[in-house]
Write a protein that holds these residues in place. Structure first.
Motif, PDB file in Angstrom:
ATOM      1  N   ARG A 312       0.832  -1.205   0.000  1.00  0.00           N
ATOM      2  CA  ARG A 312       0.000   0.000   0.000  1.00  0.00           C
ATOM      3  C   ARG A 312       0.867   1.256   0.000  1.00  0.00           C
ATOM      4  NH1 ARG A 312      -1.674   3.716   3.430  1.00  0.00           N
ATOM      5  NH2 ARG A 312      -0.532   2.767   5.157  1.00  0.00           N
ATOM      6  N   ARG A 314       4.017   1.664  -1.052  1.00  0.00           N
ATOM      7  CA  ARG A 314       4.750   1.922  -2.304  1.00  0.00           C
ATOM      8  C   ARG A 314       3.792   2.347  -3.411  1.00  0.00           C
ATOM      9  NH1 ARG A 314       6.776  -3.636  -5.291  1.00  0.00           N
ATOM     10  NH2 ARG A 314       4.822  -4.786  -5.273  1.00  0.00           N
ATOM     11  N   GLN A 315       2.587   1.781  -3.450  1.00  0.00           N
ATOM     12  CA  GLN A 315       1.624   2.201  -4.467  1.00  0.00           C
ATOM     13  C   GLN A 315       1.183   3.643  -4.228  1.00  0.00           C
ATOM     14  OE1 GLN A 315      -1.707  -0.341  -5.154  1.00  0.00           O
ATOM     15  NE2 GLN A 315      -0.481  -2.146  -5.617  1.00  0.00           N
ATOM     16  N   ARG A 316       0.937   3.997  -2.971  1.00  0.00           N
ATOM     17  CA  ARG A 316       0.511   5.367  -2.681  1.00  0.00           C
ATOM     18  C   ARG A 316       1.610   6.363  -3.041  1.00  0.00           C
ATOM     19  NH1 ARG A 316      -0.841   8.390   3.108  1.00  0.00           N
ATOM     20  NH2 ARG A 316      -1.072  10.454   2.150  1.00  0.00           N
ATOM     21  N   ARG A 318       4.150   6.085  -5.178  1.00  0.00           N
ATOM     22  CA  ARG A 318       4.347   6.212  -6.633  1.00  0.00           C
ATOM     23  C   ARG A 318       3.159   6.921  -7.287  1.00  0.00           C
ATOM     24  NH1 ARG A 318       7.301   0.780  -6.454  1.00  0.00           N
ATOM     25  NH2 ARG A 318       9.452   1.404  -6.909  1.00  0.00           N
ATOM     26  N   HIS A 319       1.947   6.658  -6.799  1.00  0.00           N
ATOM     27  CA  HIS A 319       0.767   7.346  -7.334  1.00  0.00           C
ATOM     28  C   HIS A 319       0.865   8.847  -7.078  1.00  0.00           C
ATOM     29  CE1 HIS A 319      -3.342   9.008  -6.977  1.00  0.00           C
ATOM     30  NE2 HIS A 319      -3.605   8.239  -8.012  1.00  0.00           N
ATOM     31  N   ASP A 320       1.262   9.214  -5.861  1.00  0.00           N
ATOM     32  CA  ASP A 320       1.374  10.638  -5.543  1.00  0.00           C
ATOM     33  C   ASP A 320       2.491  11.304  -6.344  1.00  0.00           C
ATOM     34  OD1 ASP A 320      -0.672  10.224  -3.813  1.00  0.00           O
ATOM     35  OD2 ASP A 320       0.484  10.467  -1.970  1.00  0.00           O
ATOM     36  N   ARG A 322       3.442  10.438  -9.351  1.00  0.00           N
ATOM     37  CA  ARG A 322       2.917  10.636 -10.703  1.00  0.00           C
ATOM     38  C   ARG A 322       1.987  11.848 -10.756  1.00  0.00           C
ATOM     39  NH1 ARG A 322       2.807   4.925 -10.648  1.00  0.00           N
ATOM     40  NH2 ARG A 322       0.612   4.920 -10.033  1.00  0.00           N
ATOM     41  N   GLY A 323       1.197  12.044  -9.714  1.00  0.00           N
ATOM     42  CA  GLY A 323       0.333  13.222  -9.670  1.00  0.00           C
ATOM     43  C   GLY A 323       1.131  14.513  -9.626  1.00  0.00           C
ATOM     44  N   ASP A 539       0.441  12.935 -18.729  1.00  0.00           N
ATOM     45  CA  ASP A 539       0.650  11.543 -18.315  1.00  0.00           C
ATOM     46  C   ASP A 539       2.064  11.068 -18.646  1.00  0.00           C
ATOM     47  OD1 ASP A 539      -1.933  11.418 -17.391  1.00  0.00           O
ATOM     48  OD2 ASP A 539      -2.732  10.455 -19.188  1.00  0.00           O
ATOM     49  N   ALA A 543       5.068  11.135 -15.910  1.00  0.00           N
ATOM     50  CA  ALA A 543       5.686   9.883 -15.462  1.00  0.00           C
ATOM     51  C   ALA A 543       7.208   9.985 -15.479  1.00  0.00           C
ATOM     52  CB  ALA A 543       5.216   8.725 -16.343  1.00  0.00           C
ATOM     53  N   GLU A 550      11.575   9.963  -7.917  1.00  0.00           N
ATOM     54  CA  GLU A 550      11.788   8.710  -7.188  1.00  0.00           C
ATOM     55  C   GLU A 550      13.273   8.394  -7.083  1.00  0.00           C
ATOM     56  OE1 GLU A 550      11.017   3.925  -7.870  1.00  0.00           O
ATOM     57  OE2 GLU A 550       9.450   5.347  -8.458  1.00  0.00           O
TER      58      GLU A 550
END
Length: 588
Positions: A312, A314-316, A318-320, A322-323, A539, A543, A550
């Motif tokens: 959870r 690492r997904q959060r 990376r999602h943030d 990308r935003g 997008d 990325a 990152e």
């Protein structure tokens, strides 16, 4: 029932043992206990049994267990036919495990099998084993005596209640390995809740166990107490025995005598005769495999749960990121890519117009350079303007500061391992905010050639899908040709005198009147075209920017979270495979 393929099962269980993390890595204490018990069962019981013929070895492993001062050592001495273990009225003297076996046991394959299971310390003739002193888990002091029946190894264990409180691991390291558990109780202890929990965990899914009721005064009372204990445990013992109050035993003058209930064989005969031993060993293996299946399933589920938090996080993150990257990318959308793609697509679709427009492109480029020089001679140097890349960097920094604030509760709420806690604190702490005061130095990414090429290809396809032939496309072709055919003098006048359309043309495309007018022509295809291109750039280039952030700021943390999540999931998969192998072996 013989196993279908014990060697294949052993391979699967060995893989499961290798995949098991250290028990302290499990976030939940209950999961850690199950993982520890499973590791001991695999290492000390099932793996030594399987694949080497040990499951058919003519040796019955018997452990005597029970609470403090209930007569375990006295019963052990009676079965060993010698006063080997300290047995005095004050009780609580046995702190390590003491075993007795026939000398033939300590030879050949039997010796190898025992050394795989225990840290064995042989006791010399006439010596006294220091079992009244604490020691490591898995240690077994072994006394060899010719009076012990061949094929029997009987061990005296520490008091379960003191061990259960102070060193539960030591008890589990021994009790998961035996074939039969002889549990000694009395009228004062039979309904003790800790005793019931300990016995239920020790005998698990059907491991053979015997009950000995010591200091019995009335048989009917003893039967009632033993019935209640078996009901609480969940499955009945193979046999039950009474040991009446015997003053000579307490005085050390005679060995403890037991009486069988329910027509079962005498205790010494049940444990010492080969025909009984084979049945007990078969049931012990079946029960241990059943326990292992249950524990493999429980630990696999625990590993899956343990993977959820790092997954959870690492997904959060990376999602943030990308935003943040997408928002920053919107600060500098390259409009010239869409115009170039529009113009090139028109050229590709009409050979006539392409050849008409071709000579004017070089002229427009030359006029651009001249127009700048002429304008500067009239107006002077223009004031320094903020570059779009500066807006991108500012947006990235603002986004990262918000990210640090958003992850502060995650750092405070982490209840997993200390290493992850430290990495989270470092990634989202004051040091991170300090790094944001320095320039980001992402210059090469602002003109990312691969992103521009990808956007160009996308725009070509998009424009091609919108240009569907007919009068509208022919009109666009004619207007574009007209734009490139504007007299050069008129173009220069517009550039110098207005500073408007000409100025825009210089800034956006490096041509004169062509770019602003072509942008208007693009809009004729539909408002959604420009919006679609903007989203595509946000997008794709977002990325790229997110990956740069990152790498710059979160590489250590995300590599750690990746390894954690993927490692836990690999563990769960390996344990589940071993569980299925054990299930198939039992079904066969």
């Amino acid at each position: 029932m013989p196993l279908k393929d014990p060697r294949a099962l052993r391979t699967a269980l060995a893989s499961a043992l290798d995949a098991l993390p250290a028990s302290e890595r499990f976030p939940d204490g209950g999961d850690a206990d199950v993982a520890r018990r499973l590791a001991e069962r695999l290492r000390r019981d099932l793996l030594p049994r399987l694949g080497s013929g040990a499951e058919d070895a003519p040796l019955l492993l018997v452990a005597i267990a029970g609470p403090n001062n209930v007569g375990k050592s006295t019963l052990f001495n009676a079965l060993a036919k010698a006063p080997l273990s300290p047995a005095r009225p004050e009780g609580g003297l046995t702190k390590q495990c003491l075993a007795a076996a026939n000398p033939e046991t300590w030879t050949g394959a039997l010796k190898d099998m025992l050394t795989q299971r225990y840290d064995i310390v042989p006791v010399a003739d006439g010596a006294v084993a220091p079992v009244d002193e604490p020691g490591p888990a898995g240690r077994l002091y072994l006394v060899l005596s010719g009076v012990v029946p061949r094929g029997l190894l009987v061990m005296d264990t520490p008091d379960f209640d003191s061990v259960y409180r102070d060193n539960r691991e030591r008890a589990e390291a021994l009790l998961v390995t035996v074939d039969v558990l002889v549990f000694v109780v009395s009228r004062q202890t039979y309904q003790n809740a800790a005793l019931v929990d300990f016995l239920r965990a020790a005998v698990g899914h059907g491991k053979p166990y015997l009950l000995v009721y010591n200091e019995a005064t009335r048989e009917d009372v003893a039967r009632g107490h033993l019935d209640k204990l078996a009901q609480d445990v969940g499955h009945p013992p193979m046999a039950r025995y009474l040991a009446p109050h015997q003053p000579d035993v307490e005085a050390g003058l005679k060995p403890l005598a037991t009486e069988a209930l329910d027509g079962r064989p005498p205790l010494a005969a049940l444990l010492g005769q080969a025909e009984h031993a084979r049945e007990l060993k078969a049931r012990a293996l079946e029960a241990s495999l059943s326990d292992a299946r249950s524990e493999l399933d429980a630990v696999a589920q625990a590993a899956t749960r343990a993977a959820r938090e790092p997954e959870r996080l690492r997904q959060r993150l990376r999602h943030d990121l990308r935003g943040i990257g997408a928002q920053a990318a919107l600060k500098a959308v390259p409009a010239d890519v869409l115009v170039d793609a529009f113009r090139d697509e028109l050229d590709a679709r009409s050979t006539f117009h392409r050849f008409v427009r071709l000579p004017f492109r070089g002229l427009a480029t030359a006029l651009t350079f001249v127009s700048r020089k002429v304008r500067d001679s009239f107006t002077g140097p223009r004031p320094q303007e903020a570059l779009p890349t500066q807006a991108v960097d500012a947006s990235l920094k603002d986004g990262l500061r918000r990210l640090v604030d958003a992850f502060a509760p995650e750092v405070a709420a982490w209840r997993g391992d200390a290493e992850t806690q430290e990495k989270l604190a470092r990634a989202f702490g004051p040091a991170m905010l300090g790094r944001l005061d320095a320039p980001l130095d992402l210059g090469a990414l602002h003109a990312h050639a691969a992103d521009r090429a990808t956007l160009y290809d996308f725009c070509r396809q998009l424009v091609g899908s919108e240009l569907q032939g007919g009068m509208r496309e022919e009109l666009l072709q004619a207007l574009t040709t007209l734009v490139y055919s504007v007299p050069s003098g008129a173009a220069a006048v517009v550039t110098v005198a207005t500073g408007g359309l000409g100025h825009d043309a210089v800034v956006w495309a490096g041509t004169l009147l062509s770019t602003p007018l072509l942008e208007r022509f693009v809009d004729l295809l539909g408002a959604q075209v420009r919006a679609t291109v903007t989203r595509k750039w946000a997008d794709a280039h977002g990325a790229t920017l997110a990956q740069a952030l990152e790498t710059r700021f979160f590489a250590e943390l995300l590599s750690h979270l990746d390894a954690q999540a993927e490692g836990w999931l690999r563990t769960a998969s390996t344990l589940e495979s071993a569980r299925r192998a054990a299930e198939q072996a039992a079904a066969a």
